[in-house]
Write a protein that holds these residues in place. Structure first.
Motif, PDB file in Angstrom:
ATOM      1  N   ILE A 185       0.862  -1.182   0.000  1.00 27.53           N
ATOM      2  CA  ILE A 185       0.000   0.000   0.000  1.00 27.53           C
ATOM      3  C   ILE A 185       0.897   1.231   0.000  1.00 27.53           C
ATOM      4  O   ILE A 185       1.620   1.468   0.970  1.00 27.53           O
ATOM      5  N   TYR A 188      -2.856   5.593   1.665  1.00 27.02           N
ATOM      6  CA  TYR A 188      -4.287   5.425   1.955  1.00 27.02           C
ATOM      7  C   TYR A 188      -4.646   3.966   2.273  1.00 27.02           C
ATOM      8  O   TYR A 188      -4.106   3.030   1.702  1.00 27.02           O
ATOM      9  N   HIS A 189      -5.576   3.821   3.206  1.00 34.99           N
ATOM     10  CA  HIS A 189      -6.110   2.529   3.665  1.00 34.99           C
ATOM     11  C   HIS A 189      -5.076   1.665   4.394  1.00 34.99           C
ATOM     12  O   HIS A 189      -5.297   0.469   4.589  1.00 34.99           O
ATOM     13  N   GLU A 190      -3.981   2.276   4.810  1.00 32.83           N
ATOM     14  CA  GLU A 190      -3.060   1.541   5.677  1.00 32.83           C
ATOM     15  C   GLU A 190      -3.702   1.277   7.034  1.00 32.83           C
ATOM     16  O   GLU A 190      -3.512   0.215   7.635  1.00 32.83           O
ATOM     17  N   GLU A 229      -4.722   6.929  -6.492  1.00 35.36           N
ATOM     18  CA  GLU A 229      -3.927   6.099  -5.589  1.00 35.36           C
ATOM     19  C   GLU A 229      -4.796   5.566  -4.445  1.00 35.36           C
ATOM     20  O   GLU A 229      -4.649   4.415  -4.016  1.00 35.36           O
ATOM     21  N   GLU A 230      -5.717   6.412  -3.977  1.00 37.46           N
ATOM     22  CA  GLU A 230      -6.643   5.987  -2.927  1.00 37.46           C
ATOM     23  C   GLU A 230      -7.529   4.837  -3.403  1.00 37.46           C
ATOM     24  O   GLU A 230      -7.764   3.861  -2.666  1.00 37.46           O
ATOM     25  N   LYS A 232      -6.783   2.689  -5.800  1.00 33.88           N
ATOM     26  CA  LYS A 232      -5.905   1.523  -5.936  1.00 33.88           C
ATOM     27  C   LYS A 232      -5.721   0.827  -4.585  1.00 33.88           C
ATOM     28  O   LYS A 232      -5.774  -0.406  -4.492  1.00 33.88           O
ATOM     29  N   SER A 233      -5.495   1.624  -3.546  1.00 27.19           N
ATOM     30  CA  SER A 233      -5.310   1.064  -2.207  1.00 27.19           C
ATOM     31  C   SER A 233      -6.588   0.411  -1.713  1.00 27.19           C
ATOM     32  O   SER A 233      -6.553  -0.639  -1.070  1.00 27.19           O
ATOM     33  N   TYR A 236      -6.921  -2.929  -3.411  1.00 22.31           N
ATOM     34  CA  TYR A 236      -5.992  -3.888  -2.794  1.00 22.31           C
ATOM     35  C   TYR A 236      -6.544  -4.382  -1.458  1.00 22.31           C
ATOM     36  O   TYR A 236      -6.510  -5.586  -1.151  1.00 22.31           O
ATOM     37  N   TYR A 237      -7.062  -3.461  -0.650  1.00 22.10           N
ATOM     38  CA  TYR A 237      -7.633  -3.791   0.651  1.00 22.10           C
ATOM     39  C   TYR A 237      -8.800  -4.766   0.496  1.00 22.10           C
ATOM     40  O   TYR A 237      -8.917  -5.746   1.240  1.00 22.10           O
TER      41      TYR A 237
END
Length: 291
Positions: A185, A188-190, A229-230, A232-233, A236-237
């Motif tokens: 990541i 974002y969304h970490e 990018e947000e 994309k994250s 992934y999440y």
């Protein structure tokens, strides 16, 4: 061994970093010998030098790591945490400011709670948002309104919410045990990812609204690259936790459409334009991922 290490990841943050470090020492309530401040700079060579020049008054008080990779927010924090000598680590954005003593209180929290993995306080900013709703718990409409309401009432739920990543304290050993920041990541969304992994290990997360810090957030126009990018994250999440992708993206889309409807009623021209652009990006992202 130190009591606490403060980790600050910077990226072209020369205009913010000096006041950030000043605030740490202004409200320091433990001996300096028990503290270390680590700065991981993701900037290029020229801005690495500018940052060092800016921090010259604190050259004997901070440790600076130049990070040529710039693998994102999480990767930079992992460098700092892995090199930290403190039992407790504080992750702090360069646009965060201490507004009261918090360090001793945080150390005491961890010493009294052997299952505590993550701790944070009330964020004072333009929006006063200290925690957010996880993607899997997000409502179809009114997410921003609900987020403001639960923050106003301090209704933090470890299951459905996650603390802001701008400023938090963590037990270093437990944080390493859960796998640190996921470096896949970039940004974002970490935070919901970290929250889920803490819960899986049966550790605790505490939000203490009785004390606060300042986050110098600004309401800016749309940064298309950052918004993409947000997404994309988020994607992934969703894949990482085997969530219903179609359902979650439908909720995001519905919520942005609802926001656009409200902004048009209120004649908020700047917000209308921004939201229209965001909806377009969401659509493009969904279509690209489906092809």
């Amino acid at each position: 061994m130190k009591d606490i290490s403060i980790i600050i990841v910077t990226y072209n943050s020369q205009d913010l970093i000096l006041d950030c470090v000043k605030s740490i020492y202004q409200y320091l309530d433990i001996p300096e010998s028990n503290l270390e401040v680590i700065i991981v700079d993701n900037s290029n060579f020229d801005n690495n030098k500018k940052l060092r020049d800016t921090l010259e008054p604190y050259s004997d008080k901070v440790i600076i790591y130049d990070n040529p990779k710039n693998g994102g927010y999480g990767q930079g924090n992992n460098i700092g945490i892995n090199n930290a000598k403190g039992k407790i680590c504080c992750v702090m954005n360069p646009d965060v400011r201490f507004s009261m003593p918090l360090i001793k209180n945080s150390i005491d929290f961890f010493s009294r709670n052997n299952t505590l993995a993550l701790l944070s306080y009330k964020q004072r900013s333009s929006s006063d948002i200290s925690f957010y709703i996880k993607p899997e718990s997000r409502p179809s409409i009114g997410n921003a309104v609900w987020t403001k309401i639960i923050n106003k009432l301090n209704l933090f739920s470890i299951k459905h919410n996650y603390l802001s990543g701008a400023f938090f304290f963590t037990d270093k050993a437990k944080f390493q045990e859960i796998g640190m920041f996921d470096e896949a990541i970039f940004l974002y969304h970490e935070e919901p990812d970290i929250s889920n992994r803490i819960i899986k290990k049966n550790y605790n997360i505490i939000f203490d609204p009785s004390k606060e810090y300042i986050h110098l957030t600004e309401n800016r126009g749309l940064n298309e690259k950052a918004f993409y990018e947000e997404l994309k994250s988020l994607d992934y999440y969703i894949k990482k936790y085997h969530l219903d992708r179609k359902n979650i993206f439908s909720k995001y889309f519905s919520d942005y459409k609802f926001n656009l409807f409200l902004f048009k009623i209120l004649n908020r021209k700047e917000r209308i334009l921004k939201t229209e652009q965001e909806i377009k990006i969401i659509n493009n992202f969904k279509n690209k991922q489906n092809n």
